[in-house]
Design an enzyme around this catalytic site. Structure first.
Site, PDB file in Angstrom:
ATOM      1  N   LYS A 100      -1.806   9.772   2.592  1.00 38.10           N
ATOM      2  CA  LYS A 100      -1.785   8.806   3.929  1.00 38.10           C
ATOM      3  C   LYS A 100      -1.764   7.222   3.317  1.00 38.10           C
ATOM      4  CE  LYS A 100      -4.246  12.481   6.242  1.00 38.10           C
ATOM      5  NZ  LYS A 100      -3.116  12.871   7.100  1.00 38.10           N
ATOM      6  N   THR A 101      -0.589   6.742   3.302  1.00 40.36           N
ATOM      7  CA  THR A 101      -0.418   5.587   3.009  1.00 40.36           C
ATOM      8  C   THR A 101       0.613   4.649   4.085  1.00 40.36           C
ATOM      9  OG1 THR A 101       1.523   5.925   1.650  1.00 40.36           O
ATOM     10  CG2 THR A 101      -0.800   6.042   0.606  1.00 40.36           C
ATOM     11  N   ALA A 102       0.369   3.553   3.938  1.00 41.89           N
ATOM     12  CA  ALA A 102       1.373   2.602   4.657  1.00 41.89           C
ATOM     13  C   ALA A 102       3.112   2.943   4.098  1.00 41.89           C
ATOM     14  CB  ALA A 102       1.333   1.160   4.502  1.00 41.89           C
ATOM     15  N   ALA A 103       2.928   3.135   2.911  1.00 44.95           N
ATOM     16  CA  ALA A 103       4.443   3.425   2.072  1.00 44.95           C
ATOM     17  C   ALA A 103       5.019   4.636   3.097  1.00 44.95           C
ATOM     18  CB  ALA A 103       4.490   3.631   0.802  1.00 44.95           C
ATOM     19  N   CYS A 133      -4.979   6.442   1.731  1.00 44.93           N
ATOM     20  CA  CYS A 133      -4.742   5.853   0.263  1.00 44.93           C
ATOM     21  C   CYS A 133      -5.794   6.415  -1.032  1.00 44.93           C
ATOM     22  CB  CYS A 133      -4.711   4.384   0.252  1.00 44.93           C
ATOM     23  SG  CYS A 133      -4.228   3.749  -1.459  1.00 44.93           S
ATOM     24  N   ASP A 187      -1.425   8.385   9.463  1.00 46.09           N
ATOM     25  CA  ASP A 187      -2.570   9.143   8.919  1.00 46.09           C
ATOM     26  C   ASP A 187      -3.270  10.375   9.749  1.00 46.09           C
ATOM     27  OD1 ASP A 187      -2.467   7.164   6.971  1.00 46.09           O
ATOM     28  OD2 ASP A 187      -4.446   5.755   7.774  1.00 46.09           O
ATOM     29  N   CYS A 195       1.780   4.794  -4.141  1.00 49.81           N
ATOM     30  CA  CYS A 195       0.160   4.356  -4.160  1.00 49.81           C
ATOM     31  C   CYS A 195       0.039   3.303  -5.387  1.00 49.81           C
ATOM     32  CB  CYS A 195      -0.709   5.632  -4.534  1.00 49.81           C
ATOM     33  SG  CYS A 195      -2.450   4.950  -4.682  1.00 49.81           S
ATOM     34  N   VAL A 213      -7.038   5.856  24.743  1.00 46.45           N
ATOM     35  CA  VAL A 213      -6.495   7.156  25.200  1.00 46.45           C
ATOM     36  C   VAL A 213      -7.819   8.066  25.211  1.00 46.45           C
ATOM     37  CG1 VAL A 213      -5.288   9.366  24.755  1.00 46.45           C
ATOM     38  CG2 VAL A 213      -4.186   7.148  24.696  1.00 46.45           C
ATOM     39  N   GLN A 255      -3.752  -3.151   5.934  1.00 48.49           N
ATOM     40  CA  GLN A 255      -4.589  -2.624   5.526  1.00 48.49           C
ATOM     41  C   GLN A 255      -4.680  -2.444   3.683  1.00 48.49           C
ATOM     42  OE1 GLN A 255      -6.422   0.903   7.299  1.00 48.49           O
ATOM     43  NE2 GLN A 255      -5.925   0.183   9.158  1.00 48.49           N
TER      44      GLN A 255
END
Length: 419
Positions: free
Chosen positions: A310-313, A165, A302, A345, A82, A47
């Protein structure tokens, strides 16, 4: 055991960045673990690349791979959704009625993009100049609109926090403005940034560099302005603003291009579960990422209640912590690891330059490189190279493979005092 029931040592809900990285980190530590991941999606997306798709730098297909190709080979993939959690009895129920039991549960389903929260938005997306880099199929339309717009009004929006992000809404804007500048039509485009928050960026150290670009691109900043409705055919956007006396006023803005970031929340099946806190997020300790009530449940990514960006990092740093602490819970590791709230970011302020924001809990700066090499508070070409070249490789070939480059947990505490 009933026919519709199965059991796994470790069950991971969500096979996005956080889920696959956690599974890979666990298997890198102990390849004998019995791990299953639950996710209904066929495709796994990188993303963070969608910002660059929206700027014509990446091809959309470069940000997508089949889910089957990224699930760790030694893990089982349960292709389902779920419907509910039963943490008292250590099991989850799938939407087809199947029951999956577990010893340890890791929950990381990502968050919900609430497109329906903005009246008329869903009917307008992908046409009438309405786009969003928050969807893989729409990011190319952002680039198409950017190229097509010769003159007129471009609106960019940011909803109330938290969102994934937090810099992405303005990244899209800066890259579009840079294209118009390079095409000698910036002066013909009126750009407005409608930000529901009261500040440009939550960590003050990075604001001065961003404000230089706001001035350079002549962007009209409108704080406290929240998008509430879109009329695509008429190309009109309605914004609400809360006044000092608590009342609300609405304004209607005509547009030629509208880049929307929708409100975001934890998925419904999380918000309605015993795992949720009062705000609907997975209720975890911010350091250990262990659930506050159920000791054999961990949450990350997230949908967790942690206050980090809230980031991939952030997920890249969280996954090894959870992997370690799950093994502690299984009595296969001695010491709990701690997550410090790291998030990153890369703010793409122009094509070829990035302000690299890195920070931990409380907005404390946490640079990965010495300042003489890369000062994240200033736009640099090195940070652009990291974003465009190094980080995708780090993601696909490092993070999703259990190689914890720049992500090993540093701070640990004695598990005996935290059990």
């Amino acid at each position: 055991m009933p026919a519709n029931t199965s059991h796994h040592q470790i069950l991971i809900v969500g096979a996005g960045a956080a889920g696959i990285a956690t599974a890979a980190s666990l298997l890198a530590r102990d390849a004998t673990l019995d791990i299953a991941l639950i996710d209904p999606a066929d495709t796994h997306y990188y993303q963070p690349g969608w910002t660059l798709v929206g700027a014509g730098v990446f091809k959309p297909e470069s940000t997508a791979r089949s889910m089957a190709s990224v699930i760790p080979a030694k893990a089982r993939w349960i292709k389902a959704a779920v419907s509910s959690f039963d943490p008292v009895h250590n099991r989850v129920v799938l939407n087809d009625g199947q029951i999956i039991g577990y010893e340890q549960l890791v929950v990381c389903p990502g968050l919900k993009l609430d497109w329906d929260a903005i009246d008329g938005l869903n009917q307008s997306l992908g046409s009438h100049g309405v786009t969003s880099n928050y969807r893989h199929d729409l990011a190319p339309y952002t680039w198409e609109l950017t190229q097509r717009l010769k003159q007129g009004t471009a609106l960019f929006t940011q909803p109330p926090m938290p969102i994934k992000c937090a810099g992405a809404p303005q990244k899209a804007m800066y890259l579009a403005c840079d294209h118009w500048r390079r095409s000698a039509r910036l002066s013909q485009v009126c750009t407005e940034f409608h930000n529901a928050a009261g500040v440009l960026f939550g960590v003050a150290d990075y604001v001065p560099a961003l404000m230089e670009y706001v001035r350079k691109y002549a962007i009209d900043l409108r704080f406290g302005s929240r998008l509430v409705a879109v009329d695509g055919p008429r190309q009109q956007a309605t914004f609400a603003r809360t006044l000092a006396d608590g009342s609300s006023e609405t304004t209607i803005r005509a547009f030629d291009m509208l880049h929307v970031v929708p409100p975001q929340a934890a998925p419904d099946f999380i918000r309605q579960s015993p795992l949720a806190d009062a705000a609907g997020w997975i209720d975890v300790d911010p350091g250990t990422l262990r659930h506050r009530q159920f000791s054999n449940v961990h949450g990350l990514g997230d949908a967790s209640s942690t206050s980090n960006a809230k980031t991939a990092a952030a997920a890249r740093k969280q996954a090894p912590v959870v992997a370690n602490n799950v093994l502690v819970a299984l009595k296969r590791a001695p010491r709990l690891a701690q997550y410090d709230g790291y998030g990153s970011c890369p703010l793409t302020v122009e094509r070829g330059k990035i302000v690299l924001a890195e920070f931990t809990y409380g907005g404390k700066l946490a640079p990965s490189f010495p300042r003489w090499l890369l000062d994240g508070r200033r736009p640099t070409r090195l940070a652009w190279w990291l974003k465009a070249t190094a980080l995708p490789q780090l993601y696909w070939n490092g993070m999703l493979k259990g190689r914890e480059w720049l992500a090993r947990p540093a701070s640990t505490t004695d598990a005996a005092h935290n059990g």
